[in-house]
Design a protein around this motif. Sequence first.
Motif, PDB file in Angstrom:
ATOM      1  N   ASP A  42       0.863  -1.184   0.000  1.00  0.00           N
ATOM      2  CA  ASP A  42       0.000   0.000   0.000  1.00  0.00           C
ATOM      3  C   ASP A  42       0.900   1.234   0.000  1.00  0.00           C
ATOM      4  N   ILE A  43       1.013   1.888  -1.150  1.00  0.00           N
ATOM      5  CA  ILE A  43       1.910   3.040  -1.290  1.00  0.00           C
ATOM      6  C   ILE A  43       1.356   4.248  -0.535  1.00  0.00           C
ATOM      7  N   LEU A  44       2.231   4.903   0.228  1.00  0.00           N
ATOM      8  CA  LEU A  44       1.873   6.135   0.931  1.00  0.00           C
ATOM      9  C   LEU A  44       2.430   7.370   0.225  1.00  0.00           C
ATOM     10  N   SER A  45       3.656   7.261  -0.278  1.00  0.00           N
ATOM     11  CA  SER A  45       4.275   8.404  -0.952  1.00  0.00           C
ATOM     12  C   SER A  45       5.509   7.938  -1.711  1.00  0.00           C
ATOM     13  N   ALA A  46       5.989   8.815  -2.583  1.00  0.00           N
ATOM     14  CA  ALA A  46       7.246   8.582  -3.297  1.00  0.00           C
ATOM     15  C   ALA A  46       7.932   9.922  -3.485  1.00  0.00           C
ATOM     16  N   THR A  47       9.256   9.919  -3.413  1.00  0.00           N
ATOM     17  CA  THR A  47      10.038  11.142  -3.573  1.00  0.00           C
ATOM     18  C   THR A  47      11.119  10.927  -4.621  1.00  0.00           C
ATOM     19  N   PHE A  48      11.175  11.839  -5.597  1.00  0.00           N
ATOM     20  CA  PHE A  48      12.242  11.850  -6.595  1.00  0.00           C
ATOM     21  C   PHE A  48      13.200  12.992  -6.294  1.00  0.00           C
ATOM     22  N   ASN A  49      14.476  12.750  -6.534  1.00  0.00           N
ATOM     23  CA  ASN A  49      15.506  13.779  -6.501  1.00  0.00           C
ATOM     24  C   ASN A  49      16.562  13.379  -7.517  1.00  0.00           C
ATOM     25  N   ASN A  50      17.467  14.269  -7.827  1.00  0.00           N
ATOM     26  CA  ASN A  50      18.511  13.915  -8.789  1.00  0.00           C
ATOM     27  C   ASN A  50      19.737  14.787  -8.610  1.00  0.00           C
ATOM     28  N   ASP A  51      20.854  14.321  -9.165  1.00  0.00           N
ATOM     29  CA  ASP A  51      22.022  15.160  -9.377  1.00  0.00           C
ATOM     30  C   ASP A  51      22.374  15.042 -10.854  1.00  0.00           C
ATOM     31  N   SER A  52      23.570  15.413 -11.235  1.00  0.00           N
ATOM     32  CA  SER A  52      23.914  15.426 -12.655  1.00  0.00           C
ATOM     33  C   SER A  52      24.061  14.032 -13.245  1.00  0.00           C
ATOM     34  N   THR A  53      24.151  13.014 -12.391  1.00  0.00           N
ATOM     35  CA  THR A  53      24.408  11.650 -12.854  1.00  0.00           C
ATOM     36  C   THR A  53      23.270  10.691 -12.563  1.00  0.00           C
ATOM     37  N   ASN A  54      22.623  10.864 -11.417  1.00  0.00           N
ATOM     38  CA  ASN A  54      21.675   9.861 -10.938  1.00  0.00           C
ATOM     39  C   ASN A  54      20.293  10.432 -10.647  1.00  0.00           C
ATOM     40  N   LEU A  55      19.318   9.540 -10.713  1.00  0.00           N
ATOM     41  CA  LEU A  55      17.955   9.814 -10.266  1.00  0.00           C
ATOM     42  C   LEU A  55      17.740   8.993  -9.003  1.00  0.00           C
ATOM     43  N   TYR A  56      17.221   9.636  -7.956  1.00  0.00           N
ATOM     44  CA  TYR A  56      17.015   8.972  -6.673  1.00  0.00           C
ATOM     45  C   TYR A  56      15.518   8.857  -6.402  1.00  0.00           C
ATOM     46  N   LEU A  57      15.090   7.682  -5.987  1.00  0.00           N
ATOM     47  CA  LEU A  57      13.680   7.439  -5.691  1.00  0.00           C
ATOM     48  C   LEU A  57      13.556   6.761  -4.336  1.00  0.00           C
ATOM     49  N   SER A  58      12.650   7.270  -3.504  1.00  0.00           N
ATOM     50  CA  SER A  58      12.282   6.610  -2.252  1.00  0.00           C
ATOM     51  C   SER A  58      10.777   6.394  -2.257  1.00  0.00           C
ATOM     52  N   VAL A  59      10.356   5.189  -1.909  1.00  0.00           N
ATOM     53  CA  VAL A  59       8.933   4.857  -1.840  1.00  0.00           C
ATOM     54  C   VAL A  59       8.609   4.421  -0.419  1.00  0.00           C
ATOM     55  N   SER A  60       7.536   4.981   0.118  1.00  0.00           N
ATOM     56  CA  SER A  60       7.076   4.630   1.460  1.00  0.00           C
ATOM     57  C   SER A  60       5.779   3.839   1.353  1.00  0.00           C
ATOM     58  N   VAL A  61       5.728   2.694   2.032  1.00  0.00           N
ATOM     59  CA  VAL A  61       4.515   1.885   2.066  1.00  0.00           C
ATOM     60  C   VAL A  61       4.045   1.732   3.509  1.00  0.00           C
ATOM     61  N   ASN A  62       2.869   1.145   3.669  1.00  0.00           N
ATOM     62  CA  ASN A  62       2.173   1.163   4.952  1.00  0.00           C
ATOM     63  C   ASN A  62       2.477  -0.056   5.828  1.00  0.00           C
ATOM     64  N   ALA A  63       3.743  -0.497   5.857  1.00  0.00           N
ATOM     65  CA  ALA A  63       4.102  -1.666   6.666  1.00  0.00           C
ATOM     66  C   ALA A  63       5.613  -1.749   6.802  1.00  0.00           C
ATOM     67  N   ASP A  64       6.040  -2.575   7.721  1.00  0.00           N
ATOM     68  CA  ASP A  64       7.453  -2.892   7.907  1.00  0.00           C
ATOM     69  C   ASP A  64       7.847  -3.897   6.825  1.00  0.00           C
ATOM     70  N   VAL A  65       8.583  -3.436   5.806  1.00  0.00           N
ATOM     71  CA  VAL A  65       8.920  -4.346   4.708  1.00  0.00           C
ATOM     72  C   VAL A  65      10.223  -5.103   4.951  1.00  0.00           C
ATOM     73  N   SER A  66      10.819  -4.915   6.125  1.00  0.00           N
ATOM     74  CA  SER A  66      11.903  -5.816   6.501  1.00  0.00           C
ATOM     75  C   SER A  66      11.312  -7.126   7.014  1.00  0.00           C
TER      76      SER A  66
END
Length: 237
Positions: A42-66
Amino acid sequence: MRNEFLAIASLTIASAAHAGGVGTTYTDATGDIFDSSLSNIDILSATFNNDSTNLYLSVSVNADVSATDWGKYLVFIDSTPSIGAFSGMNGNDPFNNPWNRRVGSPAGVDAFVGSWIDGDGSNLNYTFDGSAWNQTEVGTPDLSQAASGIVSWTFSLSSLGLAEGDTFYFDVATTGGSDNDPAIDLLSTDTIQPGWGYNSITGMDLTYTVASSTPVPGIGGIAALAGFGLAGRRRRR
Protein backbone atom coordinates in the motif's frame (compact mmCIF):
# COMPACT_ATOMS: atom_id res chain seq x y z
CA MET A 1 37.34 32.06 16.05
CA ARG A 2 38.24 28.60 14.73
CA ASN A 3 34.87 27.30 15.87
CA GLU A 4 33.13 30.04 13.89
CA PHE A 5 35.12 29.12 10.77
CA LEU A 6 34.19 25.45 11.12
CA ALA A 7 30.55 26.32 11.64
CA ILE A 8 30.44 28.51 8.55
CA ALA A 9 32.38 25.98 6.48
CA SER A 10 30.05 23.19 7.64
CA LEU A 11 27.01 25.26 6.72
CA THR A 12 28.47 25.92 3.28
CA ILE A 13 29.21 22.23 2.73
CA ALA A 14 25.68 21.30 3.82
CA SER A 15 24.19 23.87 1.45
CA ALA A 16 26.33 22.57 -1.40
CA ALA A 17 25.34 18.99 -0.69
CA HIS A 18 21.70 19.96 -1.12
CA ALA A 19 22.32 22.10 -4.20
CA GLY A 20 20.19 19.76 -6.31
CA GLY A 21 17.15 20.54 -4.15
CA VAL A 22 15.19 18.55 -1.59
CA GLY A 23 13.29 16.59 -4.22
CA THR A 24 9.62 16.31 -5.08
CA THR A 25 7.27 14.20 -2.98
CA TYR A 26 4.04 12.70 -4.33
CA THR A 27 1.45 11.32 -1.92
CA ASP A 28 -1.08 8.52 -2.23
CA ALA A 29 -4.11 7.67 -0.11
CA THR A 30 -3.70 5.16 2.70
CA GLY A 31 -5.70 1.96 2.29
CA ASP A 32 -6.56 2.35 -1.42
CA ILE A 33 -6.08 -1.38 -2.08
CA PHE A 34 -8.68 -4.11 -2.54
CA ASP A 35 -7.40 -6.19 0.40
CA SER A 36 -6.43 -4.41 3.63
CA SER A 37 -4.10 -7.27 4.60
CA LEU A 38 -1.74 -6.22 1.78
CA SER A 39 -0.44 -3.17 3.64
CA ASN A 40 3.15 -3.96 2.61
CA ILE A 41 2.24 -2.93 -0.95
CA ASP A 42 0.00 0.00 0.00
CA ILE A 43 1.91 3.04 -1.29
CA LEU A 44 1.87 6.14 0.93
CA SER A 45 4.27 8.40 -0.95
CA ALA A 46 7.25 8.58 -3.30
CA THR A 47 10.04 11.14 -3.57
CA PHE A 48 12.24 11.85 -6.60
CA ASN A 49 15.51 13.78 -6.50
CA ASN A 50 18.51 13.91 -8.79
CA ASP A 51 22.02 15.16 -9.38
CA SER A 52 23.91 15.43 -12.66
CA THR A 53 24.41 11.65 -12.85
CA ASN A 54 21.68 9.86 -10.94
CA LEU A 55 17.95 9.81 -10.27
CA TYR A 56 17.01 8.97 -6.67
CA LEU A 57 13.68 7.44 -5.69
CA SER A 58 12.28 6.61 -2.25
CA VAL A 59 8.93 4.86 -1.84
CA SER A 60 7.08 4.63 1.46
CA VAL A 61 4.51 1.89 2.07
CA ASN A 62 2.17 1.16 4.95
CA ALA A 63 4.10 -1.67 6.67
CA ASP A 64 7.45 -2.89 7.91
CA VAL A 65 8.92 -4.35 4.71
CA SER A 66 11.90 -5.82 6.50
CA ALA A 67 9.37 -8.25 7.99
CA THR A 68 7.04 -8.63 4.97
CA ASP A 69 9.26 -8.33 1.93
CA TRP A 70 7.55 -10.20 -0.93
CA GLY A 71 6.17 -7.08 -2.65
CA LYS A 72 7.59 -5.95 -5.98
CA TYR A 73 8.01 -2.35 -7.17
CA LEU A 74 7.53 -1.02 -10.69
CA VAL A 75 8.42 2.37 -12.17
CA PHE A 76 6.99 3.42 -15.54
CA ILE A 77 8.53 6.42 -17.34
CA ASP A 78 7.45 8.24 -20.49
CA SER A 79 9.98 10.84 -21.64
CA THR A 80 9.83 10.35 -25.41
CA PRO A 81 6.21 9.82 -26.51
CA SER A 82 7.16 8.96 -30.08
CA ILE A 83 8.89 5.69 -29.11
CA GLY A 84 6.98 4.49 -26.06
CA ALA A 85 5.59 0.96 -25.75
CA PHE A 86 1.81 1.19 -25.47
CA SER A 87 0.22 -1.21 -23.02
CA GLY A 88 -3.41 -2.24 -23.06
CA MET A 89 -4.58 0.32 -25.61
CA ASN A 90 -5.79 -0.04 -29.20
CA GLY A 91 -5.62 -3.82 -29.06
CA ASN A 92 -1.97 -3.94 -28.01
CA ASP A 93 -0.69 -6.52 -25.54
CA PRO A 94 -1.83 -5.34 -22.07
CA PHE A 95 1.35 -6.82 -20.58
CA ASN A 96 3.75 -4.90 -22.84
CA ASN A 97 6.43 -4.19 -20.25
CA PRO A 98 9.63 -6.13 -19.53
CA TRP A 99 8.17 -7.91 -16.50
CA ASN A 100 4.96 -8.88 -18.29
CA ARG A 101 2.85 -7.30 -15.56
CA ARG A 102 -0.83 -6.65 -16.20
CA VAL A 103 -0.62 -2.84 -16.21
CA GLY A 104 -2.26 -0.95 -19.05
CA SER A 105 -1.24 2.58 -20.00
CA PRO A 106 -2.81 5.17 -22.32
CA ALA A 107 0.64 6.70 -22.81
CA GLY A 108 3.77 5.16 -24.26
CA VAL A 109 6.29 3.84 -21.73
CA ASP A 110 9.91 4.16 -22.84
CA ALA A 111 11.73 3.34 -19.59
CA PHE A 112 10.89 0.82 -16.90
CA VAL A 113 12.29 -0.33 -13.56
CA GLY A 114 11.32 -3.54 -11.81
CA SER A 115 12.58 -4.27 -8.30
CA TRP A 116 12.32 -6.87 -5.58
CA ILE A 117 13.55 -6.60 -1.99
CA ASP A 118 13.36 -10.22 -0.84
CA GLY A 119 16.22 -12.66 -1.29
CA ASP A 120 19.16 -10.96 -2.96
CA GLY A 121 17.16 -7.75 -3.60
CA SER A 122 17.80 -5.97 -6.89
CA ASN A 123 16.41 -3.63 -9.51
CA LEU A 124 16.53 -4.03 -13.28
CA ASN A 125 16.32 -0.96 -15.53
CA TYR A 126 15.17 -1.05 -19.16
CA THR A 127 14.59 1.30 -22.07
CA PHE A 128 12.40 0.77 -25.14
CA ASP A 129 14.04 1.39 -28.54
CA GLY A 130 10.84 1.49 -30.58
CA SER A 131 10.56 -2.24 -31.10
CA ALA A 132 12.05 -4.03 -28.08
CA TRP A 133 12.99 -3.60 -24.43
CA ASN A 134 16.70 -3.54 -23.56
CA GLN A 135 18.10 -4.02 -20.06
CA THR A 136 20.41 -1.11 -19.23
CA GLU A 137 21.34 -1.39 -15.56
CA VAL A 138 21.26 -3.63 -12.50
CA GLY A 139 21.15 -2.06 -9.04
CA THR A 140 20.55 -2.80 -5.37
CA PRO A 141 17.74 -1.24 -3.28
CA ASP A 142 18.64 0.63 -0.11
CA LEU A 143 16.79 -1.17 2.70
CA SER A 144 18.26 0.78 5.61
CA GLN A 145 14.78 2.18 6.42
CA ALA A 146 12.78 -0.91 5.47
CA ALA A 147 11.47 -1.34 9.02
CA SER A 148 9.77 2.06 8.56
CA GLY A 149 8.33 0.99 5.21
CA ILE A 150 10.80 2.99 3.09
CA VAL A 151 12.75 1.57 0.16
CA SER A 152 15.17 3.73 -1.85
CA TRP A 153 16.99 3.34 -5.15
CA THR A 154 19.70 5.06 -7.16
CA PHE A 155 19.30 4.89 -10.95
CA SER A 156 21.78 6.37 -13.39
CA LEU A 157 20.01 8.91 -15.58
CA SER A 158 21.54 7.34 -18.69
CA SER A 159 20.05 3.93 -17.87
CA LEU A 160 16.58 5.47 -18.20
CA GLY A 161 17.35 7.60 -21.26
CA LEU A 162 17.22 10.80 -19.20
CA ALA A 163 19.37 13.91 -18.90
CA GLU A 164 19.31 17.16 -16.93
CA GLY A 165 16.43 19.37 -17.98
CA ASP A 166 14.18 16.51 -19.13
CA THR A 167 10.59 16.39 -17.92
CA PHE A 168 8.99 12.96 -17.86
CA TYR A 169 5.63 11.44 -17.04
CA PHE A 170 5.68 8.50 -14.65
CA ASP A 171 3.91 6.21 -12.25
CA VAL A 172 5.06 3.92 -9.44
CA ALA A 173 3.25 0.66 -8.74
CA THR A 174 3.39 -2.28 -6.37
CA THR A 175 2.62 -5.81 -7.46
CA GLY A 176 3.19 -9.48 -6.65
CA GLY A 177 5.84 -11.89 -7.80
CA SER A 178 3.91 -13.83 -10.44
CA ASP A 179 3.85 -13.37 -14.20
CA ASN A 180 0.80 -11.32 -15.31
CA ASP A 181 0.15 -9.93 -11.81
CA PRO A 182 -1.54 -6.51 -11.97
CA ALA A 183 -0.60 -3.37 -10.09
CA ILE A 184 -2.21 -3.56 -6.65
CA ASP A 185 -1.51 0.08 -5.81
CA LEU A 186 -0.59 2.96 -8.11
CA LEU A 187 0.92 6.21 -6.87
CA SER A 188 -0.99 8.25 -9.46
CA THR A 189 -4.51 7.34 -8.38
CA ASP A 190 -6.57 6.66 -5.27
CA THR A 191 -8.88 4.43 -7.31
CA ILE A 192 -8.79 0.90 -5.91
CA GLN A 193 -7.51 -1.57 -8.50
CA PRO A 194 -9.65 -4.72 -9.00
CA GLY A 195 -7.02 -7.10 -7.63
CA TRP A 196 -5.33 -10.35 -8.61
CA GLY A 197 -6.42 -11.74 -11.97
CA TYR A 198 -7.66 -8.41 -13.34
CA ASN A 199 -6.14 -5.68 -15.49
CA SER A 200 -4.92 -2.48 -13.83
CA ILE A 201 -4.56 0.92 -15.48
CA THR A 202 -2.04 3.71 -14.94
CA GLY A 203 -2.86 7.21 -16.13
CA MET A 204 0.86 8.14 -16.38
CA ASP A 205 -0.05 11.72 -15.44
CA LEU A 206 2.54 12.50 -12.75
CA THR A 207 5.55 14.55 -13.86
CA TYR A 208 9.08 15.20 -12.66
CA THR A 209 11.71 17.51 -14.14
CA VAL A 210 15.34 16.44 -13.87
CA ALA A 211 16.88 19.49 -12.22
CA SER A 212 20.17 20.94 -13.37
CA SER A 213 22.85 20.56 -10.71
CA THR A 214 24.65 23.47 -9.05
CA PRO A 215 28.45 23.00 -8.97
CA VAL A 216 29.77 22.24 -5.49
CA PRO A 217 32.54 24.72 -4.51
CA GLY A 218 35.98 23.29 -3.82
CA ILE A 219 37.83 23.65 -0.54
CA GLY A 220 39.27 26.98 -1.65
CA GLY A 221 35.83 28.30 -2.47
CA ILE A 222 34.44 27.10 0.84
CA ALA A 223 37.31 28.75 2.69
CA ALA A 224 36.77 31.97 0.77
CA LEU A 225 33.05 31.95 1.55
CA ALA A 226 33.81 31.26 5.20
CA GLY A 227 36.35 34.08 5.18
CA PHE A 228 33.77 36.48 3.78
CA GLY A 229 31.42 35.45 6.55
CA LEU A 230 34.05 36.12 9.21
CA ALA A 231 35.06 39.41 7.62
CA GLY A 232 31.46 40.54 7.60
CA ARG A 233 31.15 39.64 11.26
CA ARG A 234 34.25 41.67 12.13
CA ARG A 235 32.99 44.74 10.27
CA ARG A 236 29.71 44.67 12.16
CA ARG A 237 31.42 44.70 15.58
